[in-house]
Design an enzyme around this catalytic site. Structure first.
Site, short mmCIF file in Angstrom:
data_model
loop_
_atom_site.label_atom_id
_atom_site.label_comp_id
_atom_site.label_asym_id
_atom_site.label_seq_id
_atom_site.Cartn_x
_atom_site.Cartn_y
_atom_site.Cartn_z
N LYS A 99 0.84 -1.07 -0.26
CA LYS A 99 0.10 -0.18 -0.28
C LYS A 99 0.75 0.86 0.17
O LYS A 99 0.38 2.54 -0.73
CB LYS A 99 -0.89 0.24 1.47
CG LYS A 99 -0.09 0.12 2.65
CD LYS A 99 -1.36 -0.07 3.49
CE LYS A 99 -0.74 0.18 5.21
NZ LYS A 99 -1.25 -0.34 6.09
N ARG B 56 -7.32 0.60 17.49
CA ARG B 56 -7.51 0.16 15.69
C ARG B 56 -8.63 -0.87 15.71
O ARG B 56 -9.37 -0.94 16.22
CB ARG B 56 -6.25 0.51 14.25
CG ARG B 56 -6.99 1.29 13.71
CD ARG B 56 -6.08 1.00 12.30
NE ARG B 56 -5.53 0.12 12.01
CZ ARG B 56 -5.06 0.13 10.60
NH1 ARG B 56 -4.01 1.14 10.40
NH2 ARG B 56 -4.59 -0.94 10.19
C1 LIG Z 1 -0.20 -0.87 6.78
C2 LIG Z 1 -0.68 -2.84 7.37
C3 LIG Z 1 0.36 -3.11 7.98
C4 LIG Z 1 1.71 -2.88 6.90
O1 LIG Z 1 2.72 -1.60 7.92
P1 LIG Z 1 3.88 -1.60 7.99
O2 LIG Z 1 4.16 -0.19 8.77
O3 LIG Z 1 3.87 -0.38 6.67
O4 LIG Z 1 4.92 -2.54 8.22
C5 LIG Z 1 0.33 -4.37 7.91
N1 LIG Z 1 -0.78 -4.02 8.58
C6 LIG Z 1 -1.98 -3.99 8.74
C7 LIG Z 1 -3.61 -4.24 8.91
C8 LIG Z 1 -2.10 -2.82 7.99
O5 LIG Z 1 -2.85 -1.39 7.80
#
Ligand SMILES: *Cc1c(COP(=O)(O)O)cnc(C)c1O
Length: 355
Positions: A36, A129
């Site tokens: 993402k 969250r």
């Molecule tokens: C964005 C996200 C990740 C990845 O996070 P990073 O800090 O980029 O490694 C993992 N799990 C969820 C649920 C996320 O939304």
């Protein structure tokens, strides 16, 4: 070459992935590559796959659809909207969920399409969250019981996310709680939960001092693989943090006072700016702005450059102290933060160049 542009060093991202996947493997942890932060561009996703991840994950269906020609399982990171579950069943192999209603909708559509959709139940260990709050064990058990009865849905594990909204640091204590919850579920329902997904790049910090609790066997990694950063955005030893470089072109270099002249009202983003009087300074204006990236997310490679600020389309730099003799038409390079990478990759005004 076109400016502004972001140059993406695919080899560095692949190296980061090889290095991290190997470290995780030593601890019995599988790595999902998160796409993402770079909007799911396939060139970069392929670098993650070449580096050894055995699954790709994104929070947005639009990005996951871009990945459909890469033949590897896909995970949806954001709890699916009820309105997108049709697409989820079509393009995603594993979803993270927290509410039984979501699971029921998945079941309904999966059965209709004669598919089995895998889900991971999210537990909120305090970051506030997504997920069922860890203290609410009754709700956790109730939800598991109902999911297990659904057709077309397979509960393959539980997971958590930390260091995101609440900034809660992953520890052996909070991740230990996740493992306890897994054991309670297994004892109560006679199921085996294969995946215990212990978070994002911030959780890598627990590998450093061997503090990762035994049983966490899965991490979802984005920032670490792409930008070499983890907990508190600190650089991770041995990883490249400069795989993404923003290159901008100078459209004006002039000497000017360091404080504006006249009555000061609000700037173009509704804020009241403050200035320090440093006398006459040499300033450069570059052709990139807040529409593409906020200035606090740019890190000049030339450490003698000071970022003064920006408006929608203009980035203003103090180049007085630099040893380079920047002139109109020259380019300036920046590293980016996580938020910066996200917004520049999203901006259609910034050319993407894969090295
Ligand atoms: C964005 C996200 C990740 C990845 O996070 P990073 O800090 O980029 O490694 C993992 N799990 C969820 C649920 C996320 O939304």
């Amino acid at each position: 070459m076109t400016c502004p542009r972001i140059e993406i060093d695919l080899e560095k991202i692949k190296e980061n992935t090889i290095n991290t996947v190997a470290r995780c493997k030593e601890h019995g942890i599988n790595v999902v590559g998160v796409t993402k932060v770079f909007c799911g561009f396939t060139e970069i996703a392929i670098a993650l796959v070449d580096g050894g991840v055995n699954m790709l994950a994104d929070s947005r269906m639009k990005n996951i659809k871009k990945l459909r020609n890469i033949d590897i399982p896909k995970m949806l990171l954001r709890i699916p909207m009820l309105s997108e579950i049709q697409d989820v069943i079509e393009y995603v192999d594993i979803s993270l969920i927290s509410k039984i209603e979501t699971a029921e909708k998945i079941s309904e559509i999966a059965v209709r399409k004669d598919k089995i959709h895998k889900v991971i139940l999210m537990i909120d260990l305090g970051d506030l969250r997504e997920g069922i709050f860890y203290e609410n064990e009754n709700l956790i058990f109730e939800t598991v019981e109902k999911i297990l009865k659904l057709d077309g849905v397979s509960l393959i594990g539980i997971g958590t996310n930390l260091s995101c909204y609440g900034g809660v640091i992953p520890t052996s204590v909070n991740l230990g709680t996740l493992i306890e919850i897994k054991q309670k579920i297994q004892n109560k329902f006679d199921v085996s939960l294969d995946i215990i997904s212990g978070g994002n790049s911030a959780s890598l910090s627990l590998l450093q001092n061997d503090n990762m609790p035994k049983g966490i066997n899965h991490l979802r990694l984005g920032a670490s693989l792409s930008l070499g950063i983890g907990l508190n955005d600190a650089q991770i030893e041995g990883l490249y943090y400069d795989a993404f470089k923003v290159i901008v072109e100078i459209v004006e270099v002039m000497e000017k006072p360091s404080t504006p002249v006249g009555l000061i009202g609000l700037d173009s983003f509704g804020r009241r700016p403050v200035f320090k009087d440093l006398g006459i300074r040499k300033r450069a204006i570059c052709a990139i702005g807040k529409q593409d990236i906020f200035p606090e997310n740019l890190i000049p490679v030339d450490k003698d450059i000071i970022i003064l600020g920006s408006s929608s389309d203009h980035l203003i730099l103090d180049i007085t102290d630099s040893h380079q003799n920047y002139d109109l038409g020259d380019t300036i390079s920046f590293d980016v933060t996580y938020g910066g990478c996200l917004s520049v990759m999203t901006s259609e005004y910034v050319e993407k160049i894969f090295l």
